[in-house]
Design an enzyme around this catalytic site. Structure first.
Site, PDB file in Angstrom:
ATOM      1  N   VAL A 176       6.403  51.664  22.954  1.00 41.58           N
ATOM      2  CA  VAL A 176       6.627  51.622  24.389  1.00 41.58           C
ATOM      3  C   VAL A 176       5.514  52.411  25.059  1.00 41.58           C
ATOM      4  CG1 VAL A 176       8.189  52.136  26.292  1.00 41.58           C
ATOM      5  CG2 VAL A 176       9.114  51.490  24.057  1.00 41.58           C
ATOM      6  N   VAL A 230       6.136  46.897  23.707  1.00 43.91           N
ATOM      7  CA  VAL A 230       5.203  46.048  22.958  1.00 43.91           C
ATOM      8  C   VAL A 230       5.957  45.478  21.762  1.00 43.91           C
ATOM      9  CG1 VAL A 230       3.000  45.919  21.754  1.00 43.91           C
ATOM     10  CG2 VAL A 230       3.284  47.516  23.667  1.00 43.91           C
ATOM     11  N   ASP A 279      -8.831  56.161  30.536  1.00 48.78           N
ATOM     12  CA  ASP A 279      -7.590  56.610  29.895  1.00 48.78           C
ATOM     13  C   ASP A 279      -7.778  56.693  28.380  1.00 48.78           C
ATOM     14  OD1 ASP A 279      -5.006  57.558  29.900  1.00 48.78           O
ATOM     15  OD2 ASP A 279      -4.070  55.584  29.950  1.00 48.78           O
TER      16      ASP A 279
END
Length: 888
Positions: free
Chosen positions: A547, A553, A664
């Protein structure tokens, strides 16, 4: 800005007396509040409908066709159905039916005296050929109060990029009737309403200090309040069904944080929460168990405030309710801070424990402030700052907030209406700031006032809207007025509980699939929802791989057995439309061995689904800590993984058509295939880099706490060196096998960047490495690796190396490790080799060759040592490859 109050010492008699009086006063007030009578009736009216139906949340709405509350049946009263259904609607009920008025008409609700929430739901659409959405312009009045005036639902929805509108008011009813009148403002126009909620509520408001004066503001039975914002600070979206019987909606606070000082969010769960000081209906449990505080470094904390910014209508008084619950410091004078509203002291030396609350005891504080008309946008700032003037000084320079509510109060004429917002020409979902911080703001450009709404609206859609409005506020040249009221963003549709927006980022309009229209179809496959359901066995929970910020996913199979990873958007997740679009736009144009490949996407049935290559070994993070079922990675494996990730980032920075900044980079976004080959993933926050005549991209701060480049954090100026900093954190995380941020550790160890840098600079890095690696790393390899990580974490971006240089250093560290390993093997048979060959130097050269030959590293677009044909190399050639690798 600072006007601290003098706080009595907790050890003095006067201090103890003041504390006791404060507790008794609070207890008396709460006792009065707890005994407030709550009217018994709740009304949900589906206007324009004949039958009663349930909405997507299971609440039953009564049709008003033959309702006792509906206006009298006259010629100007029309029942209509919307000509089309926007997929962003949270439910067809109450939005697809409408009651239309071509003359004033009044709903009259039989109620018991008391205070009520009145929620008005509007869906601006065409209702047959006769009622065009742009012709709806009307006023809404309740008794002597004007709630909305010259209200254009279409203009408001278009300006705020909304599919539907909700306005919430708190009114006190002194008689047995609550009347709500809708009046068209022009002969050729009309008024309409889709749904009306009348929800009984306790009398939750009394008095509040009036900030900027020595007086107080009394919220009497004649005061009407409009909800402007309702935020779960430090937490996630809370739907109406999780807010007792008051059906309030609470939103994530992050879109409203002003500047780069985000602080730290925490979630205490529901442990030991005790509503002994306030009524339980004040706010849900989730509001008080999550909070936002400042950093773990007091030296940093005293230099900035935690600040939230809201766009408001001028010439009104506002009530600000702040919710607090202390979970960490149990004693008085441990966490003390000042509270400011619009740079004025609302309360100095505030101590949550000092109010008489213990750990897990929620409290709230109310403040009133008048916002006058000034040049430019009217804004309301709420700021918290550690109190450095308290005597004695507090033990911790920190502040905390759990929840925030903002209400507009009626003026002396009984008016609550504000002007309609003006649509921005460029309503884009980008978070890029067009102007530099020094650019002047157009005084006539206006931004939105955002608040909570009923319905299952995705909280992260708010981020997209706020960024659009910040752009308009900074860069728009069009005039207009500020919007008033509450902004629900269109992220859900139909009866689906999943992602549902079809918002066009380019136009701000609604239209199926428009927000991914720019994805190159030749590289990005479109899956039907039926194909996705079949691939995941209808999203079988047993197939969940993980997650993330976007959603769950799943493992799936397509095309007769090809394994894929299916990422399904979650309505309550941290990422939304803009991230979905960015991921498709970025990955559909990129192909590289060390980047996760996007196979396709699905947007049917109000879903946002992405389909990727299947990465059998999952995130890197699980292999270095957090999963005891996986075998620890060797040092060589870790180096190869870091080299692969560095190659992927190096390609983004230099190999694509335009520089791409990932924004990120972290261990959960580095995935491993079945052969432990690293691939960089999750491009939802990625940005294209600056053009040749610019050094950076000005943008709001996004990323993951603990990995954020401090320079980007402070200046909101993004460069590829921001990725380099994040990668430096990853390098230390891989070496030390611990999270980037661990609040449970002693203060000096909370941040791995600070902790590891301290040991690296003292030459003692080997003391904090993963125990599984103790004695297994060649000292020279560790030294080179540590130097590379240290350079990545330089405070200034200009002092950090490029990703290509980091890649070279990591390959050198790998070469040093492999050479040491080969030499160790050779040492065991050195005597035999010497007897076989009189040329001992030749033996050393063979060891060097063997180390190069055994390297598993490869590169894309260039040659690493392992990819060079050894027959063409001499010992000097090997050295030259290390010093100046080809293809860098």
């Amino acid at each position: 800005m600072r006007r601290p109050l003098v706080r009595a010492s907790s050890g003095s008699g006067w201090g103890r007396l003041a504390l006791i009086l404060s507790i008794l006063s609070l207890a008396a007030a709460q006792s009065s509040t707890n005994t407030s009578s709550v009217p018994a009736v709740t009304i949900l009216l589906n206007c324009g409908a004949r039958e009663s139906k349930n909405d997507a949340g299971g609440r039953l709405w009564e049709g008003d066709e033959e309702s006792k509350f509906a206006p009298a049946a006259v010629a100007n009263l029309v029942s209509a159905v919307a000509s089309w259904q926007d997929p962003a609607l949270p439910s067809t009920v109450p939005y697809m039916n409408a009651r239309i008025f071509t003359a004033p008409a009044t709903y009259s609700f039989a109620v018991s005296p008391g205070r009520y929430w009145l929620r008005l739901h509007f869906y601006p659409a065409n209702y047959s050929q006769s009622y065009q959405r742009s012709d709806a312009l009307f006023t809404v009045v309740s008794d002597r109060y004007t709630l909305l005036h010259n209200f254009s639902t279409s203009q408001t929805a278009d300006a705020l990029i909304q599919a539907y509108l909700v306005r919430e008011f708190s009114l006190n009813v002194s008689s047995d009737r609550l009347n709500v009148t809708f009046s068209p403002e022009r002969k050729s126009g009309y008024a309409f309403i889709n749904g009306i909620e009348v929800v009984p509520m306790p009398d939750m408001f009394s008095t509040a200090p009036l900030v900027g004066t020595a007086g107080t503001f009394t919220i009497s039975s004649s005061t009407v309040l409009q909800t402007m914002n309702r935020l779960n600070v430090g937490g996630q979206y809370i739907p109406p069904t999780e807010d007792s019987n008051l059906s309030r909606t609470w939103y994530d606070d992050s879109p409203y944080i002003y500047g780069a000082a985000y602080g730290i969010t925490n979630d205490n769960g529901s442990h030991n929460l005790d509503y002994r000081l306030i009524p339980q209906y004040t706010a849900p449990v989730k509001v008080y168990t999550t909070f936002r505080s400042m950093t773990s470094d007091p030296k940093v904390n005293v230099l900035f405030n935690l600040t939230w910014m809201f766009y408001v209508d001028a010439n009104f008084t506002y009530l600000v309710r702040l919710h607090f619950c202390e979970w960490i410091y149990p004693l008085v004078n441990q966490r003390v801070f000042n509270i400011y509203l619009n740079n004025q002291t609302a309360q100095g030396t505030f101590d949550v424990i000092g109010t008489g609350a213990g750990l897990g005891n929620p409290v709230y504080k109310d403040y009133a402030i008048y916002v006058p008309a000034e040049k430019g946008d009217s804004t309301l700032f709420v700021a918290l700052q550690p109190d450095t003037t308290a005597n004695p000084p507090p033990q911790h320079y920190d502040s905390i907030l759990n929840g925030l509510e903002l209400f507009k109060l009626n003026d002396s004429a009984g008016n609550l209406a504000g002007p309609n917002p003006v649509a921005n020409i460029d309503n884009q979902g980008s978070d890029t700031v067009v102007n530099t911080p020094s650019s002047s703001h157009n005084s006539s450009s206006k931004g939105p006032v955002i608040g909570a709404v009923a319905g299952g609206v995705a909280v992260l859609g708010l981020i997209i809207a706020l960024f659009c409005f910040v752009r308009r506020r900074r860069g728009s040249s069009s005039g207009g007025d500020k919007p008033s009221g509450w902004l629900p963003l269109p992220l859900y549709g139909g009866n689906s509980h999943t992602m549902g927006s079809k918002l066009s980022i380019a136009s701000g309009k609604s239209g199926t699939g428009s927000y991914v229209s720019s994805a190159p179809s030749s590289f990005c496959r479109h899956f039907t929802f039926a194909e996705i359901q079949e691939a995941t066995k209808n999203f079988d929970e047993s197939r969940i791989l993980g997650v993330g910020g976007f959603g769950k996913v799943y493992e799936g199979e397509v095309d007769g057995g090809t394994k894929v990873a299916v990422k399904r958007g979650n309505p309550l997740a941290e990422q939304g439309i803009h991230e979905f679009q960015t991921e498709i736009e970025m990955l559909s144009k990129l192909r590289h061995r060390h980047l996760v490949s996007l196979i396709g996407y699905c947007e049917e049935n109000c879903e946002m689904i992405l389909v990727y290559d299947y990465m059998a070994k999952g995130p890197l993070r699980g292999h270095i800590y957090g999963n005891s079922n996986l075998n620890p990675l060797s040092w060589k494996q870790r180096l190869e993984i870091c080299i692969g990730a560095a190659r992927g980032l190096h390609y983004l920075h230099t190999g694509a058509a335009q520089t791409i900044i990932h924004r990120d980079v972290k261990t959960t976004n580095i995935l491993l295939d079945e052969n432990l080959v690293a691939k960089v993933s999750d491009f939802g926050l990625s940005k294209t880099g600056p053009t040749l005549d610019h050094t950076h991209v000005s943008t709001v701060v996004k990323g993951s706490f603990g990995y954020l480049d401090p320079e980007y954090y402070r200046r909101q100026q993004l460069t590829e060196k921001s990725d380099v900093y994040s990668f430096g954190v990853v390098l230390f995380e891989v070496l030390c096998a611990r999270p980037a941020i661990n609040p449970s550790l002693p203060r000096e160890q909370v941040s791995i960047a600070e902790w590891a840098l301290h040991y690296q600079r003292k030459g003692m890095l080997e003391e904090i490495i993963d125990p599984h690696l103790k004695g297994k790393i060649n000292p020279e390899s560790l030294k080179k690796y540590g130097e590379a990580a240290e350079k990545c974490l330089a405070e200034q971006g200009v002092d950090r190396p490029a990703m290509g240089d980091i890649l070279w250093n990591l390959e050198f560290a790998l070469q040093l490790q492999e050479t040491a390993m080969e030499n160790k093997v050779m040492d065991d048979s050195t005597a035999d080799l010497i007897q076989m060959s009189p040329d001992y130097n030749h033996v050393n050269n063979l060891a060097t060759y063997a180390a190069v030959d055994n390297s598993t590293s490869t590169s894309t677009g260039g040659h690493s040592l392992a990819s060079v044909d050894l027959d063409d190399l001499t010992p000097s050639a090997v050295f030259s490859q290390l010093v100046n690798p080809q293809g860098r």
